[in-house]
Design a protein around this motif. Structure first.
Motif, mmCIF file in Angstrom:
data_model
loop_
_atom_site.group_PDB
_atom_site.id
_atom_site.type_symbol
_atom_site.label_atom_id
_atom_site.label_comp_id
_atom_site.label_asym_id
_atom_site.label_seq_id
_atom_site.Cartn_x
_atom_site.Cartn_y
_atom_site.Cartn_z
ATOM 1 N N PHE A 135 41.812 30.568 27.716
ATOM 2 C CA PHE A 135 41.854 30.956 29.145
ATOM 3 C C PHE A 135 41.915 29.731 30.104
ATOM 4 O O PHE A 135 40.783 29.057 30.287
ATOM 5 N N MET A 182 39.781 29.258 33.303
ATOM 6 C CA MET A 182 38.396 29.155 33.038
ATOM 7 C C MET A 182 37.902 27.943 32.786
ATOM 8 O O MET A 182 38.614 27.022 31.910
ATOM 9 N N GLU A 227 33.163 28.986 29.897
ATOM 10 C CA GLU A 227 33.370 30.274 30.105
ATOM 11 C C GLU A 227 34.169 30.612 28.930
ATOM 12 O O GLU A 227 34.160 31.958 28.513
ATOM 13 N N MET A 278 32.186 31.742 26.422
ATOM 14 C CA MET A 278 31.172 32.966 26.552
ATOM 15 C C MET A 278 31.987 34.058 26.715
ATOM 16 O O MET A 278 31.685 35.345 26.132
ATOM 17 N N ALA A 279 33.466 33.971 27.031
ATOM 18 C CA ALA A 279 34.040 35.241 27.017
ATOM 19 C C ALA A 279 34.305 35.712 25.630
ATOM 20 O O ALA A 279 34.336 36.900 25.448
ATOM 21 N N GLY A 280 34.102 34.568 24.682
ATOM 22 C CA GLY A 280 34.388 35.079 23.310
ATOM 23 C C GLY A 280 33.335 35.851 22.714
ATOM 24 O O GLY A 280 33.592 36.599 21.681
ATOM 25 N N ARG A 328 33.764 37.738 33.521
ATOM 26 C CA ARG A 328 34.351 36.925 32.269
ATOM 27 C C ARG A 328 35.523 37.762 31.623
ATOM 28 O O ARG A 328 36.495 37.312 31.351
ATOM 29 N N ARG A 344 38.342 38.133 34.103
ATOM 30 C CA ARG A 344 39.495 36.672 34.214
ATOM 31 C C ARG A 344 39.860 36.310 32.730
ATOM 32 O O ARG A 344 41.028 35.757 32.935
ATOM 33 N N ASP A 369 44.213 35.592 32.183
ATOM 34 C CA ASP A 369 44.774 34.235 31.662
ATOM 35 C C ASP A 369 45.697 34.979 30.270
ATOM 36 O O ASP A 369 46.718 33.860 29.987
ATOM 37 N N VAL A 397 39.221 38.866 21.057
ATOM 38 C CA VAL A 397 37.619 38.498 21.063
ATOM 39 C C VAL A 397 37.009 39.779 21.509
ATOM 40 O O VAL A 397 35.784 39.872 21.545
#
Lengths: 262, 290, 319
Positions: A90, A93, A97, A100-102, C190, C193, C197, C205
């Motif tokens: 990403f 980001m 982050e 964190m998104a993971g 998050r 966003r 991407d 995920v």
């Protein structure tokens, strides 16, 4: 019961068979490598297992449950996570982050709470941040976590993807060429990292061209050629298999594979 | 029966214009990946320039040719000054640039020309032909014949000429086309010139029927864009089918249901088609490579 | 020393803008323009969530503004609802419609999504235009005012309508900005966003990509609806143009011109594009030429939008 079991899995694109009928399985905590010449169908197989491509035939089961063609986000909830050969970071980001998104599955909550920044939402974010920092430390990226991911060098992005994949709490991790494009030092780091992850009981399915790495860390190797499995077994057996040597004949991989055993 | 035929004929006439506008979208999209919302302004430029050249005493044929040439020049300028400098920008950014261009051209037209509604004489008079109880204006036949000529000419261009093949190659894979020696910059310029010419040609043909003014562009662009997407963005044959479909749906709705809802019907069909076929009727589904 | 977080920096900048701007107003007419800026700003902040966070495009968001506006026009007449409740009804309705329509529409990508949202917006516009016995058709219809001014007057405070709307719209926009900023750094933000991407990576995920796209679509629809309601209530009049394609484009351009990725940028975009026509009317016939030129130039030279591009310029300067 196997953690992952693939039976008769295959797919074609526009009349051309990319993967024929492939069978194999991965046991808990094992490192299994998929090898084969370019175009053998390794990444395509990954894409079918992780739910990105709809297979034309065959079955994928996870812990005995049929998960064939299940949407990727539901597979992630069942403990399957992956990285990508052509990075899918990403980029807008920060490094932190990304990880964190993971951890989305653990940190998601009611949208209203997120809009209003209710204590519950903030608590989830804080817990995720702490967990993400630990993961970053594990892959050696703890410094500069606030930088934009786009600023990282290639090798670091590879490790960032592994950290992000680990954040979803997988029992089975699919790594697509984690050492591709890395120099010798970086390859060594990836090698150790994979061994450590496996040591924690996470099974790994690996696609990798670096034969030294593959021969060194795999418990079990599956060889693909032209979309078919042509051999499998322990590293030693596979490297001596005449079919494998034939598939690799004249290519660097065959020599390296043989050389890696000496 | 004659009623149905009447609606069919008017649907095909309007549809032919939409098809030409959609074709303009498709040609530019293939060469550059840009959706050119100023496409409708080329139609306006074709009609308005002809009107004013005729007023200045220029005979019909040279006036039409000059109008098409003017639109061509504007198309080339648009590419050189606004699209190429923004290469690599996101879809939204490019859409806003072309919408800005469309507003700019409309503003320029209201100054250079005026804000009145205009028309000029039909090419072959206004005495309608009667076919099976339905009537059709000679000018409608001109529109249909013009569309057929453009699509046929383009088909020959893409399949028979080296330059046409270079354009197709660029559409398929710009990098590979560059590597084998195609001048992709020239292909882009050519595409804008061709799209502008096609749009202006449509404007010249249709003005005697639908009239023209400085602000007709945006509505045509929306219909043409919708038609191009309906057929499958990037497919010239899809542009033809999409344009005719939109024209026919409009004519049938206006005839049998309500003329107030003719635009609504067209968009409802487009939405319905996209829900079933997310890449349009003839669009290719792409497999994402990861 | 910790630097100020973007969230608080944005809020402080917005509050400063709101509080200081009236000092420079030569007449009360400017309060009205200010109110318009904040109302547009609210709609545009919604689009930041959709376009800037989630990376989806919409050419039809004016449709939701139309739903919000006509809810305020029709609610008091046909349902006997108070204007404020009509606004809420409009927002709920817009959210529900966005949820229903968004599910099939958001499976589409890029240009196909653009056409589908465009078609949706145009459909709303056509309905508002044609159902004349209900909506007054192209001529529009009157809207019952908020009644707040009368309330204040009876309490002894006489306020000009334009001033009242300035502060009211500012407050609503601030609330909208706060929510959008909260969202940015939350788990949902998050997720949004990340799918912007890389959809595949977000998917793998565990992010339910379709659901989060829909979430962003619904949120932005509610923002647009509330903005539409406010315009109707402030003008005490509404016409179908509020749902028109040009209004959709206006909102989209505001979002991208200022910088779609950030709330502050979008508000600046709304400010410029709301104030600009007021300035450009002085140019009369040249209005469109200049507007078109500005849109093209900004997007060519600052494709990420004004604020992010200028911010980068400042950062790059040697210290």
């Amino acid at each position: 019961m196997s953690l992952l079991s693939v039976t008769g899995l295959g797919i074609g694109f526009g009349g051309l068979t990319a993967v024929g009928k492939v069978d194999f399985s991965v046991e808990p905590g094992e490192i299994v490598s998929l090898i084969g010449p370019n175009g053998a169908g390794k990444t395509t197989l990954f894409n079918m297992i992780s739910g990105l491509y709809l297979p034309d035939r065959g079955r994928v089961t996870l812990d005995g449950e049929d998960v064939t063609a299940m949407a990727p986000h539901r597979l992630a909830a069942r403990g399957l996570s992956r990285t990508f050969q052509n990075l899918q970071v990403f980029l807008r980001m920060t490094v932190l982050e990304n990880v964190m998104a993971g951890r989305h599955l653990a940190e998601r909550g009611p949208i209203l709470a997120d809009l209003l920044a209710l204590p519950g939402s903030r608590r989830r974010s804080r817990a995720t941040e702490a967990a993400a920092r630990k993961l970053l430390a594990r892959v050696g990226l703890e410094r500069g976590a606030e930088r934009d991911a786009s600023e990282l060098p290639y090798g670091a992005l590879k490790r960032l993807e592994i950290a992000r994949a680990l954040a979803s709490g997988p029992r089975l991790l699919l790594l697509d060429e984690p050492a591709a494009g890395c120099n010798a030092v970086e390859t060594g780091e990836v090698d150790q990292l994979i061994a450590r992850i496996a040591g924690e009981g996470i099974a790994i399915l690996l696609v990798e061209h670096d034969m030294k790495l593959v021969m060194k860390i795999s418990n079990h190797i599956i060889v693909l050629d032209h979309g078919e499995k042509i051999a499998e077994g322990a590293p030693g057996e596979v490297a001596r298999n005449p079919k494998v040597i034939e598939a690799y004949l004249g290519s660097q991989g065959g020599k390296e594979a043989a050389g890696a055993l000496d | 029966m004659s009623e149905l035929l009447q609606f069919l004929l008017s649907g095909i006439t309007v549809g032919a214009v939409y098809a030409l506008v959609a074709l303009g979208f498709t040609i530019i999209f293939n060469a550059s990946g840009v959706i050119n919302f100023a496409q409708g302004e080329f139609v306006m430029l074709g009609g308005m320039s002809t009107v004013f050249l005729l007023d200045a005493g220029v005979p019909m044929l040279p006036a039409a040719v000059a109008a098409i040439a003017i639109a061509c020049a504007v198309g080339i300028a648009l590419n050189k000054l606004a699209i190429q400098p923004a290469r690599g920008a996101s879809v939204v950014t490019l859409i806003i640039i072309t919408i800005g261009a469309s507003i700019f051209l409309r503003g320029a037209a209201q100054i250079v020309f005026d804000k009145q509604i205009h028309r000029f004489e039909s090419f072959s008079g206004d005495e309608p032909f009667v076919i099976g109880g339905a009537t059709i204006l000679p000018q409608s036949l001109w529109v249909m014949a013009g569309a057929v000529a453009v699509f046929a000419g383009l088909y020959l261009f893409f399949t028979r000429s080296l330059l046409g093949k270079a354009v197709l190659a660029t559409a398929n894979n710009p990098l590979a086309a560059r590597l084998v020696g195609v001048n992709t910059n020239f292909v882009m310029t050519l595409s804008f010139a061709m799209s502008a010419a096609i749009g202006a040609f449509a404007g010249v043909l249709v003005t005697p029927i639908t009239l023209t003014s400085y602000d007709i562009g945006i509505a045509l662009a929306l219909k043409g864009f919708a038609a191009a997407v309906l057929g499958g963005m990037g497919n010239p044959f899809g542009a033809l089918v999409g344009g005719l479909l939109v024209g026919l749906i409009e004519a049938m709705t206006a005839g049998y249901i309500s003329s107030a809802y003719k635009d609504a019907a067209a968009f409802i069909v487009i939405l319905a088609v996209l829900f079933v076929m997310p890449h349009g009727i003839f669009g290719r589904a792409t497999v994402e490579r990861v | 020393m910790r630097t100020l977080s973007p969230k608080y920096a944005t809020l402080i900048a917005l509050i400063a803008l709101i509080a200081l701007a009236p000092l420079f107003f030569p007449s009360t007419f400017y309060y009205r323009i200010g109110a318009l800026i904040f109302i547009n700003g609210l709609a545009v902040i919604g689009l930041v969530v959709l376009i800037g966070y989630a990376g989806q495009i919409s050419l039809g968001h004016a449709g939701f503004a139309g739903i919000g506006a006509y809810a305020c026009a029709l609610g008091p007449i046909h349902l006997g609802l108070a204007p404020v409740l009509s606004l809420v009804l409009g927002a709920v309705l817009s959210g529900a419609i966005a949820w229903l329509v968004g599910r099939p529409i958001l499976r589409l990508r890029g240009h196909y999504l653009a056409v589908a949202t465009l078609g949706f917006g145009i459909l709303i516009y056509i309905v508002l235009n044609n159902e004349a016995q209900l909506t007054g058709g192209p001529d529009g219809m009157p809207v019952e005012g908020l009644g707040l001014r009368g309330l204040l007057e009876s309490a002894g405070f006489a306020v000009k309508a334009s001033k009242l709307w300035y502060w009211l719209a500012a407050l609503v926009m601030l609330a909208g900005a706060l929510l959008a900023l909260n969202l940015h750094d939350s788990p949902t933000g998050r997720a949004l966003r990340s799918l912007h991407d890389s959809e595949v990576a977000a998917h793998t995920v565990g992010i339910d990509v379709a659901r989060y796209k829909l979430t962003a679509f619904v949120i932005s629809a509610v923002y647009a609806s509330v903005a539409g309601s406010q315009i109707a209530l402030m003008n005490e009049f509404v016409s179908p143009d509020i749902a028109g394609f040009l209004h959709s484009i206006e909102l989209l351009t505001m979002t991208v011109l200022g910088g779609a990725a950030m709330v502050f940028g979008a508000v600046i975009g709304a400010t410029i594009l709301t104030a600009l026509p007021q300035v450009l009317t002085a140019l009369q016939d040249f209005e469109h030429i200049v507007l078109g030129l500005i849109m093209m130039l900004v997007m060519i030279f600052m494709p990420e939008g004004l604020v992010p591009s200028l911010a980068r310029l400042v950062r790059r300067r040697p210290r």
